[in-house]
Design a protein around this motif. Structure first.
Motif, PDB file in Angstrom:
ATOM      1  N   ASP B 180       0.841  -1.197   0.000  1.00  0.00           N
ATOM      2  CA  ASP B 180       0.000   0.000   0.000  1.00  0.00           C
ATOM      3  C   ASP B 180       0.872   1.242   0.000  1.00  0.00           C
ATOM      4  O   ASP B 180       1.805   1.369   0.794  1.00  0.00           O
ATOM      5  CB  ASP B 180      -0.885   0.006   1.259  1.00  0.00           C
ATOM      6  N   TRP B 181       0.574   2.166  -0.907  1.00  0.00           N
ATOM      7  CA  TRP B 181       1.370   3.385  -0.956  1.00  0.00           C
ATOM      8  C   TRP B 181       0.858   4.443   0.021  1.00  0.00           C
ATOM      9  O   TRP B 181       1.625   5.007   0.793  1.00  0.00           O
ATOM     10  CB  TRP B 181       1.357   3.947  -2.395  1.00  0.00           C
ATOM     11  N   TYR B 182      -0.457   4.663   0.012  1.00  0.00           N
ATOM     12  CA  TYR B 182      -1.007   5.831   0.680  1.00  0.00           C
ATOM     13  C   TYR B 182      -0.677   5.880   2.174  1.00  0.00           C
ATOM     14  O   TYR B 182      -0.215   6.882   2.689  1.00  0.00           O
ATOM     15  CB  TYR B 182      -2.526   5.881   0.466  1.00  0.00           C
ATOM     16  N   ASP B 183      -0.885   4.782   2.858  1.00  0.00           N
ATOM     17  CA  ASP B 183      -0.699   4.781   4.314  1.00  0.00           C
ATOM     18  C   ASP B 183       0.591   4.109   4.760  1.00  0.00           C
ATOM     19  O   ASP B 183       0.720   3.729   5.931  1.00  0.00           O
ATOM     20  CB  ASP B 183      -1.902   4.117   4.995  1.00  0.00           C
ATOM     21  N   ARG B 231       2.072  13.546  -0.216  1.00  0.00           N
ATOM     22  CA  ARG B 231       1.459  12.641   0.769  1.00  0.00           C
ATOM     23  C   ARG B 231       2.516  12.077   1.713  1.00  0.00           C
ATOM     24  O   ARG B 231       2.322  12.050   2.928  1.00  0.00           O
ATOM     25  CB  ARG B 231       0.727  11.506   0.040  1.00  0.00           C
ATOM     26  N   TRP B 232       3.599  11.598   1.181  1.00  0.00           N
ATOM     27  CA  TRP B 232       4.624  11.001   2.045  1.00  0.00           C
ATOM     28  C   TRP B 232       5.347  12.069   2.871  1.00  0.00           C
ATOM     29  O   TRP B 232       5.715  11.825   4.012  1.00  0.00           O
ATOM     30  CB  TRP B 232       5.602  10.153   1.209  1.00  0.00           C
TER      31      TRP B 232
END
Lengths: 267, 267
Positions: B180-183, B231-232
Motif C-alpha cells: 500500500d502506498w497511501y498509508d 502525501r509522504w
C-alpha cells in the motif's frame, strides 16, 4: 544574439561538433584535440555559459529555443535549429533533454590557484568512470568542498556524461588536474593540508575520528577497481575508513565520496 | 553437480532466459512473467546462490567454469557452455564479466517479516532508475541498514542492472515491496518506527538533529525527479534535510542515501 541557422542536411559540416556522441573513444579524441566539450539539457547549458565557458555553437529543435532565449540572447555563437529526427541522426541518440551546446575548453588552472583559500579539498586518484567523476563532483559541490584535484589518469570531468551527472557542478566548483602523480600528496602536506586517504587497510581509523578538528584537509579517494595505489596510501598523512558492516568489502566510490564530504562538513 | 551442456546454435531454445539482455522493456516482462532474474559475474552469481536463490541454469564460456566450480558443484541446474561470440550474439552485449546465471524469483516476504527485529529501515518511494536502486541497496547493506521497503512504483531490485550495481547486496539485505502506498508511513509509525522524510521543504531540520537519539527509524527517500510525494512528506513523523551549499538544489538520490545511512549509523 545567437544567429539561428536552420539545417536540414545531416552531413552539414557545421554539425561536426555534435557527431556520434555515443562513441566514447572517438569523442575523447575529437573533444580534447579541438578544445571543446558538450553540454546537454537546458539547465546544464545555462550553467556552462553562466560559468564563463564560451559557446562555439548551440544545437536544438525549435521547441527548446524559448527556454534558452536568455542564454541565446547573450551569445554571438550560431544556434543550429534542427528537427528532433535530424538531431538523433547526427548525435546517434534521442536527445530527450532537447538542447545541446558545444563550448570552448579553457586552460586548466594551476593547482595553487585552485587551492587558494580552500579549506576542504577532494583528491581523486584514477577514477576512470565518467559517471563516477560526475557524481563525485556533484556531491562535492553540494556538501561544501572548496576544490577538487584529479590525478593524471582520472576520467575527464568535461566529458558529456560527467557534465550531465554532475548537473553542471563542474562549472562552479574549482578543479584541476594534478601535473605530478608521485608526490601529489606530500606536495599538499607541504602546503598545509592534512592528507587523509580513504582505504581499507588495517591501520585506518574511522573517518569521523581521522578528520576531527582538522583545519585544512585534503581527502583522498581511489579508483573503482582497487582503490588507492600503495604510493598514495603510504604517502598520505592519515588513513581513514568508513565503518562498514562485517563481511561487506566496500562502498561504491561515489557513495564513499558523498559520505566523506558529509563527514568533512561536520569536522 | 550442474550438467555441462555445450551449445553452438544461437537459436537453441534452452538459451531463452538469456536473450536480448539490453532490451529493458522486453526483459522486464519476460523476467517477471517467468519468475526469473539474471545474475552477472562470478561474484554476483556466487552471492545469489549463497543467498538461497535457486538457479534455473548457468551460461558461460569455458574459461569461467573453474572460478565457479564450487557453485556449479552444488547445483543440479544445467550449465550452458558457449563461446564468447555466441554469448554476445544471444545476450546482445559483450559479457565481459563472463558468467551469467538465471535464477528463480521467490515470493516477496511480508512487510512484517522484513521488519522483524529491524532498528534501521530505509523506505524508497518511486525510485525508477535501476542503477539508483542498486546503488542505494549497496550503501544500505554496507552502512548497517537492517531492511529496505520499496514503494509499488520503485524499479525492480532483481533487474540485472540493479543486481550488478548492488554487488549482490540485494541477496543479503532483507527487503520487500510495500503493498500500500497511501498509508505506508503511518503504518510504520504505528509499528513503532519514527518515519523521517528526506525533503527540501522549509520545515525540514538538519538530518543529524532529526535522527539524534532515535531508536527505531524508517528513513524515507523520494524518486529522482521531484523527490517525495506531498502525501509522504506530510504523513512522515519528521522532515529532514542534508545541509547543502546555498544555491545547490539537491543531491543525487544514491548520494543522499549513502549520507543518510551514515548519519543513521551515528545517531
Amino acid at each position: 544574439m545567437a544567429r539561428l541557422i536552420t539545417i536540414e542536411d545531416p552531413d552539414d559540416p557545421r554539425l561536426g561538433d555534435y557527431r556520434a556522441l555515443r562513441d566514447v573513444e572517438l569523442r575523447k579524441h575529437l573533444e580534447t584535440e579541438h578544445g571543446l566539450f558538450l553540454a546537454e539539457g537546458e539547465k546544464v547549458v545555462r550553467r556552462a555559459v553562466e560559468g564563463g565557458y564560451e559557446p562555439r555553437s548551440f544545437l536544438m529543435a525549435p521547441r527548446w529555443l524559448d527556454g534558452l532565449s536568455d542564454v541565446l540572447g547573450r551569445s554571438d555563437a550560431p544556434c543550429f535549429v534542427v528537427s528532433e529526427a535530424l538531431a538523433e541522426q547526427v548525435t546517434g541518440f534521442h536527445v530527450h533533454r532537447g538542447a545541446l551546446a558545444s563550448l570552448c575548453r579553457r586552460p586548466l588552472p594551476a593547482v595553487a590557484e585552485v587551492l587558494q583559500g580552500a579549506r576542504t579539498v577532494l583528491v581523486l586518484e584514477d577514477i576512470v568512470d565518467h559517471t563516477n567523476v560526475g557524481a563525485v563532483l556533484r556531491s562535492a559541490a553540494a556538501l561544501d568542498v572548496d576544490a577538487v584535484l584529479l590525478s593524471p589518469r582520472c576520467a575527464d570531468p568535461l566529458y558529456r556524461r560527467a557534465v550531465k551527472v554532475a548537473m553542471g557542478a563542474v562549472f562552479a566548483l574549482p578543479w584541476t588536474r594534478l601535473p605530478d602523480w608521485y608526490d601529489a600528496l606530500p606536495d599538499l602536506s607541504a602546503q598545509g593540508f592534512t592528507t587523509v586517504a580513504m582505504t581499507l587497510t588495517p591501520d585506518a581509523e574511522p573517518l569521523e575520528q581521522a578528520v576531527a578538528g582538522l583545519d585544512r584537509v585534503a581527502l583522498v579517494l581511489g579508483g573503482e577497481g582497487h582503490g588507492l595505489s600503495p604510493r598514495w596510501q603510504a604517502s598520505a598523512d592519515r588513513r581513514a575508513i568508513i565503518p562498514m558492516r562485517p563481511g561487506i568489502d566496500s562502498l561504491n566510490v561515489a557513495a564513499a565520496a558523498a559520505v566523506a564530504c558529509y563527514a568533512l562538513q561536520r569536522r
